[in-house]
Design a protein around this motif. Structure first.
Motif, PDB file in Angstrom:
ATOM      1  N   THR A  16       0.831  -1.205   0.000  1.00  0.00           N
ATOM      2  CA  THR A  16       0.000   0.000   0.000  1.00  0.00           C
ATOM      3  C   THR A  16       0.866   1.257   0.000  1.00  0.00           C
ATOM      4  N   ALA A  17       1.911   1.259   0.794  1.00  0.00           N
ATOM      5  CA  ALA A  17       2.818   2.412   0.815  1.00  0.00           C
ATOM      6  C   ALA A  17       3.485   2.600  -0.546  1.00  0.00           C
ATOM      7  N   TYR A  18       3.928   1.508  -1.147  1.00  0.00           N
ATOM      8  CA  TYR A  18       4.571   1.569  -2.458  1.00  0.00           C
ATOM      9  C   TYR A  18       3.606   2.090  -3.527  1.00  0.00           C
ATOM     10  N   LEU A  19       2.390   1.550  -3.541  1.00  0.00           N
ATOM     11  CA  LEU A  19       1.421   1.969  -4.554  1.00  0.00           C
ATOM     12  C   LEU A  19       0.962   3.413  -4.341  1.00  0.00           C
ATOM     13  N   THR A  20       0.850   3.827  -3.099  1.00  0.00           N
ATOM     14  CA  THR A  20       0.484   5.214  -2.822  1.00  0.00           C
ATOM     15  C   THR A  20       1.577   6.163  -3.294  1.00  0.00           C
ATOM     16  N   ALA A  21       2.819   5.816  -3.020  1.00  0.00           N
ATOM     17  CA  ALA A  21       3.938   6.650  -3.481  1.00  0.00           C
ATOM     18  C   ALA A  21       3.983   6.702  -5.006  1.00  0.00           C
ATOM     19  N   SER A  22       3.790   5.558  -5.652  1.00  0.00           N
ATOM     20  CA  SER A  22       3.825   5.559  -7.119  1.00  0.00           C
ATOM     21  C   SER A  22       2.645   6.330  -7.705  1.00  0.00           C
ATOM     22  N   LEU A  23       1.515   6.312  -7.026  1.00  0.00           N
ATOM     23  CA  LEU A  23       0.355   7.073  -7.495  1.00  0.00           C
ATOM     24  C   LEU A  23       0.643   8.571  -7.459  1.00  0.00           C
ATOM     25  N   PHE A  24       1.274   9.033  -6.394  1.00  0.00           N
ATOM     26  CA  PHE A  24       1.586  10.456  -6.278  1.00  0.00           C
ATOM     27  C   PHE A  24       2.735  10.880  -7.182  1.00  0.00           C
ATOM     28  N   ILE A  25       3.673   9.992  -7.416  1.00  0.00           N
ATOM     29  CA  ILE A  25       4.824  10.342  -8.258  1.00  0.00           C
ATOM     30  C   ILE A  25       4.466  10.290  -9.742  1.00  0.00           C
ATOM     31  N   LEU A  26       3.806   9.206 -10.161  1.00  0.00           N
ATOM     32  CA  LEU A  26       3.518   9.006 -11.592  1.00  0.00           C
ATOM     33  C   LEU A  26       2.276   9.732 -12.075  1.00  0.00           C
ATOM     34  N   ARG A  27       1.311   9.966 -11.195  1.00  0.00           N
ATOM     35  CA  ARG A  27       0.063  10.647 -11.530  1.00  0.00           C
ATOM     36  C   ARG A  27      -0.596  10.086 -12.798  1.00  0.00           C
ATOM     37  N   PRO A  28      -1.026   8.824 -12.745  1.00  0.00           N
ATOM     38  CA  PRO A  28      -1.664   8.241 -13.928  1.00  0.00           C
ATOM     39  C   PRO A  28      -2.965   8.970 -14.260  1.00  0.00           C
ATOM     40  N   PRO A  29      -3.306   9.069 -15.542  1.00  0.00           N
ATOM     41  CA  PRO A  29      -4.464   9.886 -15.948  1.00  0.00           C
ATOM     42  C   PRO A  29      -5.807   9.324 -15.487  1.00  0.00           C
ATOM     43  N   ARG A  30      -5.933   8.018 -15.344  1.00  0.00           N
ATOM     44  CA  ARG A  30      -7.222   7.434 -14.954  1.00  0.00           C
ATOM     45  C   ARG A  30      -7.310   7.116 -13.475  1.00  0.00           C
ATOM     46  N   ALA A  31      -6.407   7.619 -12.687  1.00  0.00           N
ATOM     47  CA  ALA A  31      -6.374   7.293 -11.254  1.00  0.00           C
ATOM     48  C   ALA A  31      -7.579   7.881 -10.535  1.00  0.00           C
ATOM     49  N   ASN A  32      -8.167   7.080  -9.683  1.00  0.00           N
ATOM     50  CA  ASN A  32      -9.277   7.519  -8.843  1.00  0.00           C
ATOM     51  C   ASN A  32      -8.707   7.733  -7.437  1.00  0.00           C
ATOM     52  N   TYR A  33      -8.318   8.958  -7.133  1.00  0.00           N
ATOM     53  CA  TYR A  33      -7.644   9.261  -5.879  1.00  0.00           C
ATOM     54  C   TYR A  33      -8.544   9.048  -4.666  1.00  0.00           C
ATOM     55  N   GLN A  34      -9.815   9.369  -4.787  1.00  0.00           N
ATOM     56  CA  GLN A  34     -10.735   9.189  -3.660  1.00  0.00           C
ATOM     57  C   GLN A  34     -10.924   7.715  -3.327  1.00  0.00           C
ATOM     58  N   GLN A  35     -11.081   6.892  -4.346  1.00  0.00           N
ATOM     59  CA  GLN A  35     -11.245   5.466  -4.106  1.00  0.00           C
ATOM     60  C   GLN A  35      -9.968   4.885  -3.502  1.00  0.00           C
ATOM     61  N   TRP A  36      -8.812   5.274  -4.033  1.00  0.00           N
ATOM     62  CA  TRP A  36      -7.572   4.744  -3.493  1.00  0.00           C
ATOM     63  C   TRP A  36      -7.344   5.212  -2.062  1.00  0.00           C
ATOM     64  N   ALA A  37      -7.710   6.462  -1.743  1.00  0.00           N
ATOM     65  CA  ALA A  37      -7.550   6.968  -0.382  1.00  0.00           C
ATOM     66  C   ALA A  37      -8.383   6.139   0.598  1.00  0.00           C
ATOM     67  N   PHE A  38      -9.604   5.799   0.214  1.00  0.00           N
ATOM     68  CA  PHE A  38     -10.457   4.963   1.066  1.00  0.00           C
ATOM     69  C   PHE A  38      -9.857   3.575   1.233  1.00  0.00           C
TER      70      PHE A  38
END
Length: 129
Positions: A16-38
């Motif tokens: 989870t820590a790794y995927l959260t860091a990669s989400l913030f660093i890479l900023r994929p275009p289809r990322a659902n930040y609210q769903q991932w935060a939950f």
């Protein structure tokens, strides 16, 4: 059994820590930040709760960690297993395949099932070392 549960909790927390860091660093275009935060919050809360319960029961016995707390940890196991099953199902049925969702979702299912079995006494889960 205790070691397996602690290991799978550590794995899901690190993933989870790794995927959260990669989400913030890479900023994929289809990322659902609210769903991932939950989802990330649920994984972290359940993992920390389970690891704390394992430590508390092992070190201080059940005098401090009572029956209600065991049920709370078991319920959190059901919730994390359901979230994992949902992640796996949506990956297999959705238009976009995400390998990490299969791995992390499967680990969440295993973690949830081990947690429920351990804290409801469904398996021979000895707390004594």
């Amino acid at each position: 059994m205790k070691t397996a549960l602690a290991a799978i909790c550590a794995f899901t927390l690190l993933a989870t820590a790794y995927l959260t860091a990669s989400l913030f660093i890479l900023r994929p275009p289809r990322a659902n930040y609210q769903q991932w935060a939950f989802t990330a919050s649920a994984i972290v809360a359940q993992g920390v709760l389970t690891l704390t319960a394992l430590w508390s029961v092992t070190r201080l016995r059940q005098a401090i960690f009572g029956q209600r707390a065991r049920y709370l940890v078991a319920v959190s196991g059901v919730i994390i297993a359901a979230l994992g099953a949902s992640a796996v199902y949506s990956t297999f049925t959705g238009p976009h395949f995400e390998g990490y969702a299969i791995v992390l979702g499967s680990a969440m299912i295993v973690q949830g099932l081990l947690t429920v079995a351990a804290f409801l006494g469904l398996l021979d889960f000895s707390f004594a070392d």
